[in-house]
Design a protein around this motif. Structure first.
Motif, PDB file in Angstrom:
ATOM      1  N   PHE A  97       4.454   2.898  -2.034  1.00 44.75           N
ATOM      2  CA  PHE A  97       4.702   3.107  -0.996  1.00 44.75           C
ATOM      3  C   PHE A  97       5.732   2.686  -0.167  1.00 44.75           C
ATOM      4  N   HIS A  98       6.508   3.303   1.022  1.00 45.65           N
ATOM      5  CA  HIS A  98       7.497   4.078   1.778  1.00 45.65           C
ATOM      6  C   HIS A  98       7.368   4.120   2.941  1.00 45.65           C
ATOM      7  N   ALA A  99       8.986   4.430   3.666  1.00 45.15           N
ATOM      8  CA  ALA A  99       8.461   4.663   5.163  1.00 45.15           C
ATOM      9  C   ALA A  99       9.674   5.272   5.311  1.00 45.15           C
ATOM     10  N   GLY A 100       9.964   6.250   5.987  1.00 49.07           N
ATOM     11  CA  GLY A 100      11.108   6.863   6.466  1.00 49.07           C
ATOM     12  C   GLY A 100      11.093   7.312   7.904  1.00 49.07           C
ATOM     13  N   ALA A 101      12.009   8.071   8.417  1.00 47.12           N
ATOM     14  CA  ALA A 101      11.510   8.103   9.693  1.00 47.12           C
ATOM     15  C   ALA A 101      10.856   8.654  10.483  1.00 47.12           C
ATOM     16  N   ASP A 102      10.527   9.735  10.607  1.00 47.94           N
ATOM     17  CA  ASP A 102       9.367  10.487  10.333  1.00 47.94           C
ATOM     18  C   ASP A 102       8.148  10.687   9.307  1.00 47.94           C
ATOM     19  N   ALA A 103       8.041   9.618   8.762  1.00 47.02           N
ATOM     20  CA  ALA A 103       6.748   9.734   8.008  1.00 47.02           C
ATOM     21  C   ALA A 103       6.632   8.643   6.974  1.00 47.02           C
ATOM     22  N   VAL A 104       5.350   7.657   6.290  1.00 45.29           N
ATOM     23  CA  VAL A 104       4.838   7.064   5.712  1.00 45.29           C
ATOM     24  C   VAL A 104       4.073   7.755   4.275  1.00 45.29           C
ATOM     25  N   GLY A 105       5.068   7.301   3.427  1.00 48.35           N
ATOM     26  CA  GLY A 105       4.121   8.182   1.972  1.00 48.35           C
ATOM     27  C   GLY A 105       3.989   6.762   0.670  1.00 48.35           C
ATOM     28  N   GLY A 106       3.637   7.480   0.009  1.00 43.49           N
ATOM     29  CA  GLY A 106       3.622   6.320  -1.451  1.00 43.49           C
ATOM     30  C   GLY A 106       3.419   7.249  -3.035  1.00 43.49           C
ATOM     31  N   SER A 107       3.323   6.936  -3.704  1.00 43.69           N
ATOM     32  CA  SER A 107       2.923   7.548  -4.828  1.00 43.69           C
ATOM     33  C   SER A 107       1.662   6.677  -6.559  1.00 43.69           C
ATOM     34  N   LEU A 108       0.713   7.630  -6.452  1.00 47.77           N
ATOM     35  CA  LEU A 108       0.246   6.954  -7.649  1.00 47.77           C
ATOM     36  C   LEU A 108      -0.006   8.020  -9.070  1.00 47.77           C
ATOM     37  N   LYS A 109       0.356   6.544  -9.975  1.00 45.48           N
ATOM     38  CA  LYS A 109       0.562   7.800 -11.648  1.00 45.48           C
ATOM     39  C   LYS A 109      -0.562   6.835 -12.207  1.00 45.48           C
ATOM     40  N   MET A 110      -1.377   7.224 -13.693  1.00 42.63           N
ATOM     41  CA  MET A 110      -1.720   6.285 -14.188  1.00 42.63           C
ATOM     42  C   MET A 110      -2.660   6.782 -14.794  1.00 42.63           C
ATOM     43  N   LEU A 111      -2.981   6.762 -15.988  1.00 40.62           N
ATOM     44  CA  LEU A 111      -3.362   7.521 -17.568  1.00 40.62           C
ATOM     45  C   LEU A 111      -5.250   8.268 -16.514  1.00 40.62           C
ATOM     46  N   VAL A 112      -5.794   8.939 -17.374  1.00 37.66           N
ATOM     47  CA  VAL A 112      -6.464   9.635 -16.719  1.00 37.66           C
ATOM     48  C   VAL A 112      -7.419   9.544 -16.802  1.00 37.66           C
TER      49      VAL A 112
END
Length: 433
Positions: A97-112
């Motif tokens: 997860f990460h935070a910037g000035a205008d948003a909090v976002g994230g990413s998820l990566k996985m095997l099927v």
């Protein structure tokens, strides 16, 4: 490069009438994602962002949004921080997860084969973060240690002071990582309130790339995000512009070389003049070895090892922002050269050859940003967040190709204006003020 990457890359070179491979997938919970399916590699990359970031930090408590982002995977539901991390590691699931000035976002990566468990862990992190006292204090200590280290970093100090001066009195003036005083003041209640305000379905954008079909993605969206409330309301962030143009500010640090940050007006990404401003910025300082500033400041005069500019587009402001570093006694000379090049672009514009070379590079290199599924997912979610439309990838190169000298002059008038800049130097520059 797998087939989905190659096909999406090819899409960037097509005409405005060409279809894009990114297709919308709607879930029963009212969540929509941009989807690019490819069965070639048994992996899935998910990117997501929530409206509202560090600009939502309470007054005197800068750093809440960033601490929230760092704590979301530090225990959730009935899983402690260690147990949560062990579950991720056991299945090689990458969650951040990460935070910037205008948003909090994230990413998820996985095997099927681990997608179901990965989605369940994401849902827990988003809907039921624990905010355990020990985790809060650990993240607080890490943040404070980072801030203490940064106090001796001229680049960080110059950047912080630049934003404080450029946006004085505005939420963008506050450093997203906070200050030692603000981090010390953050309570668990502040984190819970920020979570309730930001992490919800209302301002959510999602993109998924990889070996997952539309039906399974719709189910994943419901499971990961359907459990969330609407969130909000967000504080209004007023529109603003870079202030104090023409001012020069020193951050006193005893180092032999001053780090410079300089900036002026800009154009938001969604504005029709953004693409012309982007091409112009490439010519000025965004083009690395080919830019005017690189050639004049580094190659011809040896004033700096690195120099460049970029466009910054926030929800409530936009600017052209630049950087370099040079010996204290040569700061004035470096700024004079930078100002002269901006003045030449204001008065004469670029040559036809410069303009064509810039357009050729920007269209030809665009595909390099799509060489992994994770990069594609983040590009998709960013375009969605900016509201540029799902066909942006098909239109982008054509828009760059169609930029004319008249477009460049119009964009230059909006960004450069009369050439005055706000400049901050961290060091002990001479011949500066």
């Amino acid at each position: 490069m797998n087939s989905v990457e190659a096909n999406l890359v090819d899409t960037t070179a097509r005409s405005a009438n060409a279809p894009t491979l990114a297709l919308p997938v709607a879930a029963a919970a009212g969540i929509e994602a941009w989807h690019v399916e490819s069965p070639v590699v048994p992996m899935i990359a998910l990117a997501f962002t929530f409206e509202g970031g560090a600009a939502q930090d309470p007054e005197g408590k800068g750093g809440v949004a960033q601490m929230l982002a760092r704590l979301l995977d530090e225990g959730a539901g009935d899983l402690s921080s260690d147990a949560f991390q062990e579950r991720l590691a056991a299945r090689a699931i990458e969650l951040s997860f990460h935070a910037g000035a205008d948003a909090v976002g994230g990413s998820l990566k996985m095997l099927v084969k681990h997608a179901d468990e990965a989605i369940d862990l994401l849902a827990l992190a988003l809907a039921k973060p624990r905010f355990d006292p020990d985790a809060i204090e650990r993240v607080r200590a890490q943040t404070l240690a980072g801030l203490r280290y940064q106090q001796n970093d001229p680049g960080v100090m110059a950047s912080r002071r630049f934003f404080a001066e450029a946006y004085a009195g505005h939420p963008y003036a506050r450093p997203s990582s906070g200050t030692p005083e603000s981090i010390a003041a953050i309570t668990r209640d502040d984190l819970v309130a920020m979570h309730r305000k930001i992490i919800g379905r209302g301002g959510l954008k999602v993109a998924a790339v990889g070996a997952i079909d539309a039906d399974r993605l719709a189910d994943a969206l419901n499971r990961a995000f359907g459990v969330l409330d609407e969130a909000g309301p967000l504080n209004a962030v007023p529109q603003t512009q870079v202030g104090q143009l023409g001012r020069r500010v020193v951050v006193d640090i005893d180092v032999p070389q001053s780090v410079l940050r300089f900036g002026m007006g800009g154009v938001p990404w969604k504005d029709p003049d953004f693409i012309p401003a982007y091409v112009l910025n490439h010519i000025l300082g965004g083009g690395s070895f080919t830019s005017r500033l690189f050639q004049e400041v580094r190659e011809k005069r040896g004033l700096a090892y690195s120099v460049g500019t970029s466009l910054v587009s926030h929800r409530a402001s936009a600017m052209t922002w630049g950087y370099t570093a040079t010996k204290n006694e040569r700061v004035g000379e470096a700024l004079s050269v930078i100002g002269d090049e901006i003045g030449r672009l204001i008065s004469d514009g670029p040559s036809d050859e410069e303009l064509q070379k810039a357009k050729d590079y920007l269209t030809g290199s665009y595909a390099l940003g799509f060489d992994t599924s994770t990069k594609i997912a983040h590009q998709l979610v960013q375009i969605s967040f900016e509201g540029l439309g799902m066909d942006y990838f098909a239109r982008r190169n054509e828009m760059v190709t169609n930029v004319t000298q008249a477009d460049i002059r119009r964009a230059g008038a909006r960004t450069f204006a009369d050439g005055r800049m706000l400049v901050v130097a961290a060091g002990r520059p001479t011949d500066f003020l």
